[in-house]
Design a protein around this motif. Structure first.
Motif, PDB file in Angstrom:
ATOM      1  N   ARG A  55       0.797  -1.219   0.000  1.00  0.00           N
ATOM      2  CA  ARG A  55       0.000   0.000   0.000  1.00  0.00           C
ATOM      3  C   ARG A  55       0.839   1.285   0.000  1.00  0.00           C
ATOM      4  NH1 ARG A  55      -2.663  -4.044   1.306  1.00  0.00           N
ATOM      5  NH2 ARG A  55      -0.771  -4.613   2.392  1.00  0.00           N
ATOM      6  N   THR A  56       1.867   1.315   0.821  1.00  0.00           N
ATOM      7  CA  THR A  56       2.655   2.552   0.919  1.00  0.00           C
ATOM      8  C   THR A  56       3.322   2.845  -0.414  1.00  0.00           C
ATOM      9  OG1 THR A  56       2.938   2.088   3.262  1.00  0.00           O
ATOM     10  CG2 THR A  56       4.432   3.711   2.291  1.00  0.00           C
ATOM     11  N   SER A  59       0.392   3.607  -3.163  1.00  0.00           N
ATOM     12  CA  SER A  59      -0.372   4.849  -2.973  1.00  0.00           C
ATOM     13  C   SER A  59       0.496   6.085  -3.147  1.00  0.00           C
ATOM     14  CB  SER A  59      -1.069   4.851  -1.614  1.00  0.00           C
ATOM     15  OG  SER A  59      -0.141   4.662  -0.567  1.00  0.00           O
ATOM     16  N   CYS A 132       1.501   7.929   8.147  1.00  0.00           N
ATOM     17  CA  CYS A 132       0.712   7.953   6.898  1.00  0.00           C
ATOM     18  C   CYS A 132      -0.524   7.061   7.058  1.00  0.00           C
ATOM     19  CB  CYS A 132       1.559   7.488   5.723  1.00  0.00           C
ATOM     20  SG  CYS A 132       3.021   8.505   5.455  1.00  0.00           S
ATOM     21  N   GLN A 133      -0.333   5.933   7.732  1.00  0.00           N
ATOM     22  CA  GLN A 133      -1.465   5.040   7.993  1.00  0.00           C
ATOM     23  C   GLN A 133      -2.488   5.739   8.888  1.00  0.00           C
ATOM     24  OE1 GLN A 133      -2.013   1.773   6.798  1.00  0.00           O
ATOM     25  NE2 GLN A 133      -4.017   2.284   7.610  1.00  0.00           N
ATOM     26  N   ALA A 136      -4.756   8.098   7.019  1.00  0.00           N
ATOM     27  CA  ALA A 136      -5.762   7.358   6.229  1.00  0.00           C
ATOM     28  C   ALA A 136      -6.850   6.796   7.140  1.00  0.00           C
ATOM     29  CB  ALA A 136      -5.086   6.232   5.444  1.00  0.00           C
ATOM     30  N   ASP A 267      -5.127  -2.206   9.142  1.00  0.00           N
ATOM     31  CA  ASP A 267      -4.271  -1.411   8.249  1.00  0.00           C
ATOM     32  C   ASP A 267      -3.693  -2.232   7.090  1.00  0.00           C
ATOM     33  OD1 ASP A 267      -2.908  -2.708  10.364  1.00  0.00           O
ATOM     34  OD2 ASP A 267      -1.126  -1.511   9.989  1.00  0.00           O
ATOM     35  N   ARG A 295      -5.389   5.401   1.697  1.00  0.00           N
ATOM     36  CA  ARG A 295      -3.962   5.708   1.741  1.00  0.00           C
ATOM     37  C   ARG A 295      -3.599   6.676   0.620  1.00  0.00           C
ATOM     38  NH1 ARG A 295      -0.404   2.376   4.462  1.00  0.00           N
ATOM     39  NH2 ARG A 295       1.012   4.087   3.972  1.00  0.00           N
TER      40      ARG A 295
END
Ligand code: CP
Length: 307
Positions: A55-56, A59, A132-133, A136, A267, A295
């Motif tokens: 995801r990181t 996104s 960052c999580q 979101a 997450d 995210r």
């Protein structure tokens, strides 16, 4: 800290007004997807990973593309960070990139990177924080509540980890009531400052009674019981077994959530059958994929806030 922050290490270093503005920006960016197209034109984000990511990585790269910029993915092991010192390599990156996003194993290395960076550095998850999580997560709760997360009752059931530290710091800024059910708690990994601030604001409850903690929650959140870098590590097998035995009574499942109207968050990546059952993750009450989708807009808002 006041004024425009240079880096995002964790939300605890940003002032509350700036955090609220960044969340509002994330909502705007999501609703008006193309309003900010071109805002990053000609700018490059360097992403550097010491650990795996889905995801990181996706996104941030998709976010830069949608904003008209470009993202470079730099694998730590294939870079000369393995040969040199963090500060000088980072100082170089700052000469060619407008932003750096780093997922490093150890927080002191991230602080070293912050010393070397002359452009904004974003913490893409270290052993202490996952800011960052957390943004979101708050975007997901805000959307679900019609715009403002203030007053939401969020219960986290799992190991006290980097996600918890960032949830604590952002909850304090946004007025979210956080209940922690954390049978595994390594004091060295607890950000006491953020915990104590939340406690002082009357927004923190700590208990090991998971059933009671989920009963009145609006949202119930869990995360891996074992840090991602150790999950498939045979050298960690004994500790994994110990943690799983300790945590299994705290698994998020239909039985635990019976009688609660709480929505379910995670997450990701999920370890189905461990911290959450597949049935619950795919149930009507799950907002896990909305959370993961968010995210993208959270990263865009962070980049725009730091530009
Ligand atoms: N939640 C999260 O950070 O996902 P990744 O590890 O896949 O980036």
């Amino acid at each position: 800290m006041t004024g425009a922050p240079k880096h995002l290490i964790d939300w605890k270093f940003w002032d509350d007004g700036k955090i609220r503005a960044t969340l509002a920006l994330a909502r705007r960016v999501k609703r008006q997807r193309w309003e900010f197209q071109g805002h990053m034109q000609g700018r490059t984000l360097v992403m550097i990973f010491q650990k795996t990511s889905t995801r990181t990585r996706v996104s941030f790269e998709a976010g830069m593309t949608e904003l008209g910029g470009h993202a470079i993915n730099l694998d730590w092991r294939a870079s000369n960070f393995t040969l040199s010192d963090i500060r000088s390599e980072t100082r170089y990156l700052s000469r060619n990139a407008a932003f750096i996003m780093a997922r490093l194993k150890n927080h002191p290395d991230l602080l070293d990177m912050a010393e070397g960076a002359t452009v904004p550095l974003i913490n893409g998850c270290c052993n202490l924080y996952h800011p960052c999580q957390a943004l979101a997560d708050m975007l997901t709760i805000a959307e679900d509540r019609g715009g403002d997360p203030r007053g939401a009752r969020l219960t986290y059931v799992g190991a006290y980890n980097n996600v918890v530290n960032s949830l604590a710091s952002i909850s304090a800024a946004l007025g979210v009531e956080l209940t922690l059910v954390c049978p595994i708690r390594d004091e060295a990994l607890v950000d006491k400052e953020s915990r104590d601030r939340l406690l002082g604001l009357g927004l923190l409850t700590e208990t090991l009674d998971a059933k009671a903690a989920v009963a009145d929650a609006d949202y119930v959140y869990t995360d891996t019981w074992i840090d991602m870098e150790y999950f498939n590590d045979s050298a960690f097998a004994g500790e994994k077994e110990r943690r799983c035995a300790l945590m299994m009574p705290y698994q998020l499942n239909e039985a635990l959530l019976a009688g609660s109207d709480a929505k379910v968050m995670h997450d990701m990546p999920m370890h189905l059958g461990y911290e959450i059952t597949a049935d619950l993750a795919e149930s009507e009450r799950s907002i896990i994929y909305d959370q993961a989708e968010n995210r993208l807009d959270a990263q865009k808002a962070i980049l725009l806030s730091l530009a």
